[in-house]
Structure formats: structure tokens, C-alpha cells
Design an enzyme around this catalytic site. Structure first.
Site, PDB file in Angstrom:
ATOM      1  CB  VAL A 206      -0.932   0.028   1.224  1.00 19.64           C
ATOM      2  CG1 VAL A 206      -1.806   1.274   1.199  1.00 19.64           C
ATOM      3  CG2 VAL A 206      -1.804  -1.217   1.256  1.00 19.64           C
TER       4      VAL A 206
ATOM      5  CG  ASN B  70      18.495  -8.983 -15.731  1.00 19.99           C
ATOM      6  OD1 ASN B  70      19.209  -9.268 -14.777  1.00 19.99           O
ATOM      7  ND2 ASN B  70      17.266  -9.404 -15.827  1.00 19.99           N
TER       8      ASN B  70
ATOM      9  N   GLY C 148       9.904   2.342   0.985  1.00 17.43           N
ATOM     10  CA  GLY C 148       9.540   3.145   2.144  1.00 17.43           C
ATOM     11  C   GLY C 148      10.622   4.132   2.545  1.00 17.43           C
TER      12      GLY C 148
END
Length: 419
Positions: A82, A285, A336
Site C-alpha cells: 500500500v 540485467n 519506504g
């Protein structure tokens, strides 16, 4: 019911291909250093064919606040992350301060009853060593995930959204005006190929068509959700078309794992994508800077939004932020506001904002949704001229501007929340 398409085979990764992307980025950094310009400006010049941009728009941060557990029985599986999206009217510093306020209130709400908040999360290493003899609450030690956000478990789809609503209301903020939400659904992880349905909750299965109906009901009930990431697998192209026609004018439908690998996204000057609002690009990559420049140009030309996302194997290199700014990404997904490798990138974004504001080249961001339903209407006659696709603008508002805050510390303690 129709048989679901089988999963596409995993693309093989060339051995040692990480060196390709690393070398390409090193060359871009060297070119920026020789030209004595920031990396983001060098990337913008590459995209604009050496035309210096008069104004630059910062990408809006998608700040992960909650990571819902998926390991325990009877825990919600559909919501992987979220995320909070600050309104466009706020500066980046104001938006981060507002996110930190919500995070602090969320920590208080998630505390077990009868227990005061534990300061161990924000303590220094010396402080933790001093408290080694004491038995710390096990829940507090598991509160921060590798994404740098809070971990919680939920019993139904609405629980984390209602929890977020409560946290915002407690500090005088209103979702949909003072802050917006985005949800990473990670639907590709939920498919049960034996039952040919998504297991959104332990023992609860839904077909791809039922998933579309569920998302429509969810967005109608919680209109402050303005982005869904990976709501379906990439193989369910018909359902992607249905969900975009139903919800495209209300929120962004983003493909992350539902998109092809970067090496297969481009096919003959076209984008090989399901019907969607945009795509999350990751610098992993064999990805080259030139690939990202070309892809974002194609995405812009086809009115898709670009989101730069951090890869799973994180490092403290903040070049991803310069790439996002230079490529003109609409959003940036960094995780975060915790853990040094993530906070370093937010600090770089803050520094770029200050530099652009000082040079008066900072342009305010804007958000517009695409009305896919209007675009999909068939033409009646060849001579008919269809009007340009209508776009619905977000009613982004704010009640009171938040206070400006100083930059986040460059090297926070491991597993610590910044306040």
C-alpha cells in the site's frame, strides 16, 4: 468458464548481463562529468536529441507504507504494497513530511494493546547493543520489511484501506484530498493454475472476469485509490482491456511484472503491452540507458505513463533518481522511508528539487487519466473524424500546506524509521 491462457515462459537472462547495464550507466555518468552537468540533465539531453529542456518536472514519489504479509494462513494475499502519493500541489519536502506523519500514526495504531511504542527501531547501534540483555517484543522487530516499510497482516481487502483512512483522519488529513493511495496487487503471484483462478485470500478464488468486477467495486468504494499495479497477469489481455475501459478514467492501471521484459517491450517501433495506463521500468540485467531513452519516448508517444522502479537487489547508488528525472517519468517507486539504500534515493530527489527550484526550471506535475472506453468505440465510417481522446483530470486539492522539513539524513541506521 473460458480456459485461462497459460503462463508465458520466463525469459532467459544472459550470463553476466548485469555488466551491460552497469557499463552503460558508467558511460552516461562519465559523459555527464565531462560535460560538467548533472546526470539527470545529461539523460534529458539524450532524450531530447541534445535540446536542453527549459523546464523539468519531478516524478511523484510512490512511498510504500504497508507491506501486507502473505505467509500466514488466513492473511490477505491480494495487497502486496500500500503506497502513498502526495498531491501535486505540495513540494517534495512537504509530501515527505506528510507521509512521515501518517507513518508515525500508523505505527501507533499497529502497536499491540497495552504496550507503549518501542524506541528500538530508531535507536543507534550502540543503543541496541546496550539493550541486548532485555527481551524485545518480537512484533516490533518484524515491523520493517526489506522494502523499508511497516509489515502488517490483514483479514480482508478493505482492512488496510480502512486502517489508512483512520490514521489520516487522526492527524487531520483526508484521503482523496491531502493524500492518495496506490496498491501493488501482484496478481501474478496469486494464480492457482490447477483451479485456473486467482486465490486472493486463503480459500477464496476468483476468475479473471470476477477480478475485474471486484476492482470496479473497490475503486467505487474507495475513490482515493488512484493507481493499481499488476491487478491481473499479463496473459489476461482481455481482462486488462475490460478493467481499463471500466476504471481508466478513475485511476491508473499499471503493468510491472505484467509487462514484458525491457528487451521484449519494443517490437517494430511499438510497445508490446496489454491495454494499460503505463508501465514500471526497472534498470536491471542487460538494460542500457539508450534502451530506456527509446522506450520512454515510445511510451510518451502512445500516451502511456512511465514509472521508474527500484529493483529487488537494492544498492545505495542513487542514479535511478537521475534516470527518472531525466527521462520524464510520471512516478518513481523507491519503497519506504527507511533503510539507507532507499533513503539515499529520496535524499537525491530532494537535492534535485532544490537545484531545479534555485534555477527556476522546476515545473509543477499534473495528473490526467485516460478514458479508454471512449477510445475503444469503433468508427462508423472512414470519413468520420473522431474528436481527440478525452482525459479526466484529477481533482487534486489540499486543505493547508504542510511545513517544510530538512533533508533526510544520508546514512540512517539499518532498519530504522526516519522521523
Amino acid at each position: 468458464e473460458r480456459t485461462i491462457p497459460p503462463a508465458e515462459p520466463v525469459e532467459s537472462v544472459l550470463c553476466g548481463s548485469l555488466a551491460i547495464g552497469g557499463t552503460s550507466l558508467a558511460i552516461a555518468k562519465a559523459a555527464a562529468t565531462i560535460s560538467r552537468i548533472p546526470l539527470y540533465l545529461h539523460i534529458a539531453l539524450l532524450k531530447g536529441n541534445q535540446d536542453s529542456p527549459k523546464e523539468i518536472t519531478l516524478p511523484l514519489p510512490m512511498v510504500t507504507l504497508l507491506n501486507c504479509e502473505k505467509v500466514s494462513p488466513a492473511k490477505l494475499k491480494l495487497v502486496k504494497e500500500v503506497m502513498l502519493i502526495p498531491p501535486v500541489q505540495l513540494s517534495l519536502k512537504q509530501g515527505i513530511e506528510r507521509v512521515l506523519d501518517i507513518q508515525k500514526e500508523m505505527m501507533r495504531l499497529l502497536e499491540p494493546p497495552g504496550k507503549a511504542p518501542t524506541p528500538q527501531l530508531a535507536d543507534s547501534k550502540k543503543g541496541r547493543a546496550h539493550n541486548t540483555g532485555k527481551k524485545a517484543p518480537p512484533r516490533a522487530l518484524k515491523r520493517i520489511s526489506h522494502l523499508g516499510c511497516l509489515i502488517t497482516g490483514c483479514d480482508n481487502l478493505e482492512q488496510p484501506l480502512l486502517l489508512m483512512q483512520t490514521a489520516c483522519n487522526n492527524i487531520g488529513l483526508e484521503l482523496g484530498i491531502d493524500m492518495y493511495l496506490a496498491i501493488n496487487c501482484a496478481a501474478h503471484e496469486l494464480m492457482d493454475y490447477v483451479k485456473e483462478k486467482y486465490e486472493i485470500l486463503t480459500g477464496t478464488f476468483k476468475s479473471p472476469d470476477e477480478m475485474v468486477d471486484m476492482y470496479v467495486e473497490l475503486i467505487n468504494k474507495f475513490p482515493f485509490i488512484i493507481a493499481l499495479i499488476d491487478p491481473l497477469r499479463k496473459e489476461d489481455r482481455q481482462q486488462w482491456n475490460n478493467i481499463c475501459c471500466n476504471l481508466g478514467s478513475k485511476c491508473y492501471l499499471i503493468a510491472e511484472d505484467a509487462a514484458k521484459y525491457i528487451s521484449k517491450l519494443k517490437v517494430d517501433q511499438n510497445i508490446n503491452l496489454p491495454t494499460c495506463s503505463g508501465v514500471v521500468l526497472k534498470y536491471i540485467n542487460q538494460t542500457k540507458v539508450s534502451d530506456l531513452v527509446e522506450l520512454t519516448g515510445l511510451l510518451d508517444g502512445q500516451r502511456h505513463i512511465t514509472i521508474l522502479g527500484s529493483p529487488d537487489g537494492e544498492s545505495s547508488d542513487d542514479s535511478l533518481v537521475d534516470l527518472a528525472v531525466g527521462l520524464g517519468a510520471r512516478f518513481i517507486k523507491l519503497g519506504g522511508l527507511s533503510r539507507g539504500e532507499r533513503v539515499t534515493k529520496y535524499n537525491r530527489l530532494l537535492a534535485i528539487e532544490e537545484e531545479l527550484a534555485k534555477n527556476r526550471t522546476l515545473r509543477e506535475a499534473h495528473l490526467e487519466f485516460i478514458a479508454f472506453a471512449e477510445e475503444s468505440q469503433p468508427e462508423k465510417e472512414l470519413s468520420d473524424i473522431l474528436p481527440p481522446p478525452k482525459q479526466d483530470s484529477l481533482p487534486l486539492q489540499h486543505s493547508q500546506p504542510a511545513l517544510r522539513v530538512p533533508s533526510l539524513p544520508a546514512q540512517p541506521p539499518e532498519n530504522s524509521l526516519l522521523t
